[in-house]
Design a protein around this motif. Structure first.
Motif, PDB file in Angstrom:
ATOM      1  N   VAL A  98       0.843  -1.190   0.000  1.00 16.52           N
ATOM      2  CA  VAL A  98       0.000   0.000   0.000  1.00 16.52           C
ATOM      3  C   VAL A  98       0.880   1.242   0.000  1.00 16.52           C
ATOM      4  N   LEU A  99       0.568   2.169  -0.901  1.00 15.01           N
ATOM      5  CA  LEU A  99       1.284   3.440  -0.929  1.00 15.01           C
ATOM      6  C   LEU A  99       0.734   4.359   0.154  1.00 15.01           C
ATOM      7  N   SER A 100       1.512   5.322   0.565  1.00 14.62           N
ATOM      8  CA  SER A 100       1.047   6.264   1.578  1.00 14.62           C
ATOM      9  C   SER A 100      -0.103   7.094   1.030  1.00 14.62           C
ATOM     10  N   GLU A 101      -0.843   7.714   1.914  1.00 10.45           N
ATOM     11  CA  GLU A 101      -1.959   8.557   1.487  1.00 10.45           C
ATOM     12  C   GLU A 101      -1.469   9.707   0.616  1.00 10.45           C
ATOM     13  N   ASN A 102      -0.319  10.294   0.964  1.00  7.48           N
ATOM     14  CA  ASN A 102       0.246  11.391   0.178  1.00  7.48           C
ATOM     15  C   ASN A 102       0.695  10.944  -1.209  1.00  7.48           C
ATOM     16  N   ALA A 103       1.129   9.697  -1.349  1.00  8.94           N
ATOM     17  CA  ALA A 103       1.584   9.187  -2.641  1.00  8.94           C
ATOM     18  C   ALA A 103       0.427   8.673  -3.493  1.00  8.94           C
ATOM     19  N   SER A 104      -0.751   8.491  -2.899  1.00 10.89           N
ATOM     20  CA  SER A 104      -1.901   7.943  -3.602  1.00 10.89           C
ATOM     21  C   SER A 104      -2.657   9.020  -4.367  1.00 10.89           C
ATOM     22  N   LEU A 105      -3.414   8.587  -5.352  1.00 11.06           N
ATOM     23  CA  LEU A 105      -4.125   9.498  -6.238  1.00 11.06           C
ATOM     24  C   LEU A 105      -5.317  10.167  -5.566  1.00 11.06           C
ATOM     25  N   GLY A 106      -6.068   9.434  -4.759  1.00  8.06           N
ATOM     26  CA  GLY A 106      -7.216  10.017  -4.066  1.00  8.06           C
ATOM     27  C   GLY A 106      -8.423  10.242  -4.965  1.00  8.06           C
ATOM     28  N   ARG A 107      -8.706   9.299  -5.851  1.00  7.20           N
ATOM     29  CA  ARG A 107      -9.849   9.405  -6.760  1.00  7.20           C
ATOM     30  C   ARG A 107     -10.645   8.106  -6.776  1.00  7.20           C
ATOM     31  N   PHE A 108     -11.870   8.187  -7.266  1.00 12.99           N
ATOM     32  CA  PHE A 108     -12.658   7.012  -7.586  1.00 12.99           C
ATOM     33  C   PHE A 108     -13.425   7.308  -8.874  1.00 12.99           C
ATOM     34  N   GLN A 109     -13.897   6.269  -9.529  1.00  6.79           N
ATOM     35  CA  GLN A 109     -14.568   6.362 -10.830  1.00  6.79           C
ATOM     36  C   GLN A 109     -13.687   7.051 -11.879  1.00  6.79           C
ATOM     37  N   HIS A 110     -12.407   6.809 -11.828  1.00  6.97           N
ATOM     38  CA  HIS A 110     -11.452   7.386 -12.765  1.00  6.97           C
ATOM     39  C   HIS A 110     -10.910   6.286 -13.673  1.00  6.97           C
ATOM     40  N   THR A 119       2.038   6.153 -17.148  1.00  7.36           N
ATOM     41  CA  THR A 119       0.682   5.835 -16.721  1.00  7.36           C
ATOM     42  C   THR A 119       0.006   7.123 -16.298  1.00  7.36           C
ATOM     43  N   TYR A 120      -1.150   7.402 -16.911  1.00  7.74           N
ATOM     44  CA  TYR A 120      -1.903   8.626 -16.661  1.00  7.74           C
ATOM     45  C   TYR A 120      -3.210   8.308 -15.939  1.00  7.74           C
ATOM     46  N   ALA A 121      -3.631   9.226 -15.080  1.00  9.39           N
ATOM     47  CA  ALA A 121      -4.936   9.144 -14.421  1.00  9.39           C
ATOM     48  C   ALA A 121      -5.798  10.277 -14.960  1.00  9.39           C
ATOM     49  N   VAL A 122      -6.997   9.930 -15.420  1.00 15.60           N
ATOM     50  CA  VAL A 122      -7.907  10.936 -15.961  1.00 15.60           C
ATOM     51  C   VAL A 122      -9.294  10.750 -15.377  1.00 15.60           C
ATOM     52  N   GLY A 123      -9.992  11.862 -15.234  1.00 12.48           N
ATOM     53  CA  GLY A 123     -11.378  11.844 -14.783  1.00 12.48           C
ATOM     54  C   GLY A 123     -11.528  11.424 -13.333  1.00 12.48           C
ATOM     55  N   GLY A 124     -12.749  11.040 -12.999  1.00 11.46           N
ATOM     56  CA  GLY A 124     -13.052  10.580 -11.667  1.00 11.46           C
ATOM     57  C   GLY A 124     -13.510  11.686 -10.742  1.00 11.46           C
ATOM     58  N   LYS A 125     -13.639  11.318  -9.477  1.00  9.36           N
ATOM     59  CA  LYS A 125     -14.117  12.231  -8.447  1.00  9.36           C
ATOM     60  C   LYS A 125     -13.219  12.120  -7.219  1.00  9.36           C
ATOM     61  N   ARG A 129     -16.864  14.181  -3.870  1.00 12.44           N
ATOM     62  CA  ARG A 129     -17.625  13.855  -5.076  1.00 12.44           C
ATOM     63  C   ARG A 129     -17.526  14.915  -6.173  1.00 12.44           C
ATOM     64  N   SER A 130     -16.527  15.790  -6.094  1.00 14.98           N
ATOM     65  CA  SER A 130     -16.297  16.786  -7.142  1.00 14.98           C
ATOM     66  C   SER A 130     -15.628  16.105  -8.328  1.00 14.98           C
ATOM     67  N   GLN A 131     -16.095  16.414  -9.534  1.00 17.27           N
ATOM     68  CA  GLN A 131     -15.505  15.842 -10.735  1.00 17.27           C
ATOM     69  C   GLN A 131     -14.180  16.535 -11.029  1.00 17.27           C
ATOM     70  N   LEU A 132     -13.199  15.739 -11.431  1.00 18.78           N
ATOM     71  CA  LEU A 132     -11.838  16.232 -11.601  1.00 18.78           C
ATOM     72  C   LEU A 132     -11.442  16.317 -13.072  1.00 18.78           C
ATOM     73  N   THR A 133     -10.782  17.402 -13.434  1.00 16.41           N
ATOM     74  CA  THR A 133     -10.278  17.558 -14.800  1.00 16.41           C
ATOM     75  C   THR A 133      -8.751  17.516 -14.846  1.00 16.41           C
ATOM     76  N   LEU A 134      -8.093  17.571 -13.701  1.00 21.08           N
ATOM     77  CA  LEU A 134      -6.638  17.537 -13.643  1.00 21.08           C
ATOM     78  C   LEU A 134      -6.132  16.149 -14.038  1.00 21.08           C
ATOM     79  N   VAL A 135      -5.236  16.100 -14.994  1.00 23.16           N
ATOM     80  CA  VAL A 135      -4.612  14.853 -15.426  1.00 23.16           C
ATOM     81  C   VAL A 135      -3.359  14.667 -14.585  1.00 23.16           C
ATOM     82  N   LYS A 136      -3.139  13.456 -14.093  1.00 17.60           N
ATOM     83  CA  LYS A 136      -1.953  13.145 -13.298  1.00 17.60           C
ATOM     84  C   LYS A 136      -1.147  12.069 -14.014  1.00 17.60           C
TER      85      LYS A 136
END
Length: 176
Positions: A98-110, A119-125, A129-136
C-alpha cells in the motif's frame, strides 16, 4: 478493474461480490485464462475496493499492477466525504504494498491509461464527489502522482471512455 496480461490472460481485481444485497467491496484478485478455461485465485489486495482503476507497469524490472483509488463500499447519497482507498502496487507472486496517502491518487470512478511507459490518471471524483479535470502522471521512481501540464476539457467525466488510439485515428467532429 481488469488488466490484460496476454492475449488470453486477464486479471480481475476487487469490485462487488455477485450477491446484490451485499454492499461491501472485496479484495479478491483472480487470473482468468480464456484458452485453458481456468481461473486462479491470486493473493488478495490489502484493501477491498470498488470504483477503482488499475494498469500494468514495470517497476524495478518486475511486471506489477498499479491499483488506484476506489472506495470500500458502494456509493451512497450521503453528504459526508468518502474515504478513498490508498493506491497499491500489486505483485502477482507476492501480493501488494500500500502506498502512503500522500503518494496515492485520491480518486474514484477514474481511468488509468498507459501510453508508452507512462501511466496517466484521468477523470473521476475526489472524496467530496467533485468531478476532476486535472490529469496526473505516475512517477515510477518516487512512486507518486504528479500533475500533468494538460487538463481535461470537460468536467463531465462520469462516463469517460479512455482509448490508447491516437487522436488522428478517431473520426472527430468540430471541437473534438
Amino acid at each position: 478493474c481488469q488488466v490484460q496480461l496476454t492475449r488470453k490472460e486477464y486479471v480481475l481485481i476487487g469490485g462487488l461480490p455477485s450477491v446484490k444485497s451485499d454492499k461491501k467491496a472485496v479484495n479478491t484478485v483472480v487470473k482468468i485464462n480464456l484458452e485453458e478455461e481456468t481461473v486462479e485465485e491470486l493473493p488478495p489486495m490489502k484493501l477491498a475496493r470498488v470504483h477503482h482503476s488499475c494498469q500494468t507497469l514495470e517497476l524495478d524490472g518486475e511486471d506489477v499492477i498499479l491499483i488506484s483509488g476506489g472506495i470500500g463500499t458502494r456509493l451512497h447519497n450521503g453528504v459526508n466525504p468518502l474515504e478513498i482507498q490508498q493506491d497499491e502496487i500489486y505483485n502477482m507472486k507476492t501480493g501488494s504494498k500500500v502506498l502512503s496517502e500522500n503518494a496515492s491518487l485520491g480518486r474514484f470512478q477514474h481511468k488509468l491509461i498507459k501510453l508508452g511507459d507512462q501511466t496517466y490518471a484521468v477523470g473521476g471524483k475526489n472524496n467530496t464527489r467533485s468531478q476532476l479535470t486535472l490529469v496526473k502522471v505516475f512517477n515510477k521512481n518516487s512512486r507518486t502522482w504528479e500533475n500533468h501540464s494538460e487538463h481535461l476539457k470537460s468536467i463531465s467525466t462520469g462516463d469517460l471512455a479512455v482509448t490508447p488510439f491516437p487522436l488522428a485515428s478517431v473520426d472527430c467532429v468540430k471541437s473534438c
